[in-house]
Write an enzyme that holds these catalytic residues in place. Structure first.
Site, short mmCIF file in Angstrom:
data_model
loop_
_atom_site.label_atom_id
_atom_site.label_comp_id
_atom_site.label_asym_id
_atom_site.label_seq_id
_atom_site.Cartn_x
_atom_site.Cartn_y
_atom_site.Cartn_z
CB SER A 63 -0.96 0.00 1.19
OG SER A 63 -2.03 -0.88 0.95
N GLY A 304 4.75 8.94 6.04
CA GLY A 304 5.12 7.59 5.64
C GLY A 304 3.93 6.79 5.19
N GLY A 307 2.93 -1.17 3.94
CA GLY A 307 2.33 -1.99 2.89
C GLY A 307 2.37 -3.46 3.25
#
Length: 462
Positions: A63, A304, A307
């Site tokens: 992600s 930030g 993922g």
């Protein structure tokens, strides 16, 4: 010896041991500080083949891709072709959801900061073709609305697929071509892949999963999630150094290393402005910007994203005011412990930033009355029943849909008090890690309207 040199020595002496300690088969890390990038790797990219991980190995970034998709959208804003505050339907007239009024009202901005309000865990496989994102968006016509657009935060993968489709329509090409031509190329990336057909050209990591909580991780049966979710993070892979090249552009007023203006400075600054607050969920940020997670930690502001794909986990933290960034890419095991130890040390030494501890139970925060939390909550991917027994709160979660298909854990866990309306439950597969569950909203009777784990599951009305 400079700080960055000291960090390089520390990684050489400790990185491999940290991975072994936490059963991470392989990983690579890159660190940006004082205008210099260092990188390091250890372990293997695939236990089945024994191929070693190197600094040029490509891992899926999951992600973190959402920051890339938002950047593609901001390029269109720069060109005057996209307005974040216009309805999605101005660009996708066919966009439809189960709630017609909501579908007509949702704006592009709400897609970027997860406030569109519709169910977001839609991973339908619409095939490997260039029209896969278009086909996925067409399947959303019966997806339910959790809350009115803009009301609150709820992480939404499908919303990013819609955003990716907006980019596709305005560019006249598929998302993969957009990211390659408008970001990979101007940034001069040499080890980055938009999907498996690109990744196979490199030393590509495969994810590792544990068949059972007490078993060692083994190579996952598939490399990636479906291509239809590419704009949300299902396929993008790269080496850590190339991920930091992208970050460096964000820190250098939108300019690539060769001076090419990739995005306008004002657009990048806008991405870091808070758009919505996030309930306290431990490792998640306090606010969300346009694509970015926004952390307000002691010592400075941090941006930030994390993922996660099939057995791969990625962590990216950036301290813009200090010009410091760290990218850690892993392929299984218990990477959260590795993240916590490395980022706590490096961000403190390089930027004076304190990474907060992972969430833990705090008996002092135990509410006197638990009735606000008791009830049934549901989404397209899980049903959750919260009960009170002998003054303790218990949660029984039953995965369904795609989560049931991939073997998401089920069962009954005690919810332990943590902070206010946030409770934590032990993650069975990862010793020492607790997952936060926040109870938010009010159903009109004083009971929580949602149980929130980043995604909001709505109380079932009774």
């Amino acid at each position: 010896m400079s700080k960055i040199s000291e960090i390089e020595t520390w990684l050489q002496e400790n990185f491999a041991a940290l991975l072994a300690k936490h059963q991470v088969p392989g990983a690579a890390i890159a660190v940006l500080a004082d205008g210099e990038v260092i990188d390091h790797a250890a372990g293997v990219v695939n236990q089945g083949t024994g191929v070693e991980s190197t600094v040029d190995s490509v891992f899926q970034i999951g992600s973190i891709t959402k920051v890339w998709t938002t950047t593609l959208a901001m390029q269109l804003v720069d060109e005057g072709r996209l307005d974040l505050d216009r309805p999605v339907r101005d660009y996708l007239p066919e966009f439809a959801l189960g709630d017609e009024e909501a579908a007509a009202a949702i704006t592009v901005r709400q897609l970027t900061c997860h406030t569109a309000g519709f169910e977001g865990d839609i991973f339908t496989d619409t095939g490997p073709g260039d029209d896969c994102v278009e086909k996925l968006v067409a399947t959303l016509s019966d997806v339910p609305q959790l809350f009115p657009p803009g009301e609150r935060f709820s992480y939404n993968n499908a919303g990013y697929c819609v955003l990716g489709r907006v980019v596709e329509v305005l560019r006249g090409k598929c998302w993969d071509d957009c990211v390659r031509e408008h970001l990979f190329a101007p940034l001069g990336l040499t080890h980055a892949a938009s999907g498996p057909y690109d990744a196979i050209r490199y030393r590509a990591a495969i994810g590792h999963v544990s068949p059972k909580p007490d078993e060692d991780p083994v190579p996952a049966p598939v490399w990636a999630l479906t291509r239809s979710n590419s704009p949300a993070g299902s396929t993008l892979a790269m080496r850590p150094r190339d991920l930091l090249t992208f970050v460096r552009m964000h820190l250098n007023e939108g300019k690539a290393d060769d001076g090419t203006q990739v995005v306008l400075p004002e657009s990048l600054l806008a991405m870091r402005e808070p758009q919505t607050a996030v309930p306290y969920l431990g490792v998640m940020s306090a606010h969300w910007g346009l694509g970015w997670m926004l952390f307000d930690w002691d010592g400075g502001k941090v941006i930030g994203h994390d993922g996660g794909t099939i057995g791969q986990s990625a962590f990216l933290r950036v301290v813009p005011e200090q010009g410091v960034a760290i990218a850690l890419l892993t392929n299984g095991g218990q990477p959260m412990h590795v993240y916590q130890e490395i980022f706590t040390k490096l961000l403190d030494e390089l930027a004076g930033v304190t990474v907060p501890p992972l969430p833990e139970p705090n008996p002092a925060e135990a509410p006197a009355d638990l009735s606000r939390y008791v009830g049934e909550y549901s989404s397209m991917v899980a049903d959750t029943v919260v009960t009170e027994e002998d003054g303790k709160l218990w949660m029984e979660r039953t995965p369904k849909g795609i989560f049931a298909e991939i073997g998401a854990p089920s069962g009954k866990e005690e919810l332990l008090p943590c902070k206010g309306d946030t409770f934590v439950a032990m993650v069975p597969q990862v010793p020492g890690i607790y997952m936060a569950h926040a109870f938010v909203g009010d159903d009109g009777t004083g009971r929580a309207q949602f149980i929130h784990t980043g995604r909001a599951d709505r109380r079932v009305a009774k």
